[in-house]
Structures are given as C-alpha cells and as structure tokens.
Enzyme design. Structure first.
Site, PDB file in Angstrom:
ATOM      1  N   SER A   1       0.805  -1.221   0.000  1.00 54.52           N
ATOM      2  CA  SER A   1       0.000   0.000   0.000  1.00 54.52           C
ATOM      3  C   SER A   1       0.841   1.275   0.000  1.00 54.52           C
ATOM      4  CB  SER A   1      -0.941   0.027   1.212  1.00 54.52           C
ATOM      5  OG  SER A   1      -0.230   0.282   2.403  1.00 54.52           O
TER       6      SER A   1
ATOM      7  N   LYS B   1       1.365   4.146   7.241  1.00 53.73           N
ATOM      8  CA  LYS B   1       0.574   4.976   6.333  1.00 53.73           C
ATOM      9  C   LYS B   1       0.974   6.443   6.495  1.00 53.73           C
ATOM     10  CE  LYS B   1      -2.413   1.786   4.818  1.00 53.73           C
ATOM     11  NZ  LYS B   1      -1.580   0.659   5.206  1.00 53.73           N
TER      12      LYS B   1
END
Length: 202
Positions: free
Chosen positions: A123, A160
């Site tokens: 991701s 993230k």
C-alpha cells in the site's frame, strides 16, 4: 603487516566475507564466521579476525559481541533490532518475534531510529516502500499531518501517511488500489512512531 594483496588466501576470503556483511549492515559473530567457512570452532575465526584487526583492515569495538566495523569511516554503526512486521495494507499483528539485529550507518536515517519493522504488503509503493523492506522507526506518540507513521489500530500495526482533520484522523495509503483507513471516535488508535527511512533486503 599484511595488506589486502599479501594476505593468505583463507584470511583474504574471511576479510571479503566480513566486508560484504558489514557493508550490508550485518556484523557477524565469531560463530557465524566459523560456520560460513566450515571452521571446527570459533577459535580459528577469532585468530583470523584478530589478525585482520592487527593489520588495520578491520576495527573492533571493545566489549561488544558483534563489535566489528570497517575502518576509516569514523562512524559508529547503530544497532537496530527487527521487532516484528508492519502492514502496508490491512493492519497485521506485529509481535511475531523476528529475532534479528542489523548494524547500520545512522547517517542514512532522519531522524535517528529506535528499531526496524518488516513491511508486509504494497500500500506504500508510491513512496518507495515495498513488500519485504525493513522500515526504520523512531518511537513517538505524536506526528505532524502528512508524516508517514507506524500506527496501532485495534491492536494491530500499519504504516501509512497521517492525515489530521478537525474532527477525524485518516491513514492514507500511497497506492490507489488501497482505501484510506478511517479512524473513528473512541476507536483503539495510537501512533507508535515516525518513519525514518528503510533498508532494502537482498
């Protein structure tokens, strides 16, 4: 005093092995040197290492089991433990007991990290963080908007981009195939640390 060109063949091979390992951030133990060359005991490895230190081809930090380093750099390598894994995707449990330690040049990181985590998932590929990379993390319970962080969500870890808004927090992937993670009021959420850089393996 021996130089690279005048070393006995086996000692030259030990030096080449140690240079390769140290340049990759790994400081082998005497047992690992012995195993790599098929020595019957650590004593043979110890003799080779001490001879290389005496010749100035290696440096040894006193009182450290893995205290070897390459000479001339003047930089003391930073020992960093690989504490587990972190998801670049859906959060994963972190405590899998990866019992590894790497010795790395602290100048390649900013800020100075406290530990490493192994990345699982894709991701964060648009930020150059790939599956299998080791990310360096500095412990911190807070971070600025836009920083890449390691966060704990419902007891599991993810890496993230942090997005802080007035009434909510979002954790943003850097791959359009993944959706942001919305942190809801009252949800179990904590920032564990900030991203400092990475080590690519292999």
């Amino acid at each position: 005093m021996d130089t690279d060109d005048t070393l006995p063949p086996q000692r030259a091979a030990v030096l080449a092995f140690l240079r390769r390992e140290l340049a990759a951030g790994r400081a082998p133990s005497l047992a690992e040197v012995a195993a790599a060359f098929g020595f019957a005991s650590r004593n043979a490895a110890h003799k080779h290492v001490q001879a290389l230190v005496a010749d100035g081809l290696l440096e040894q930090l006193p009182g450290r089991k893995r205290g070897l380093r390459l000479p001339g750099g003047g930089v003391e390598l930073l020992p960093l433990q690989v504490l587990g894994r972190v998801a670049a995707g859906v959060p994963v449990g972190a405590d899998i007991g990866l019992d590894r330690q790497l010795w790395l040049d602290p100048r390649v990181f900013s800020p100075r990290p406290d530990y490493l985590l192994q990345v699982e998932g894709d991701s964060m590929i648009d930020d150059g963080i790939l599956d299998g990379d080791l990310v360096a993390v500095r412990r911190s319970a807070d971070a600025r908007d836009g920083q890449t962080v390691v966060a704990r969500v419902d007891g599991e870890l993810t890496i993230k981009r942090l997005q802080r808004e007035r009434r909510r927090v979002r954790l943003l992937p850097r791959n359009p195939a993944h959706a942001p993670i919305e942190v809801h009021p009252g949800q179990d959420f904590a920032i564990e640390g900030v991203y400092c850089g990475l080590v690519r393996q292999g």
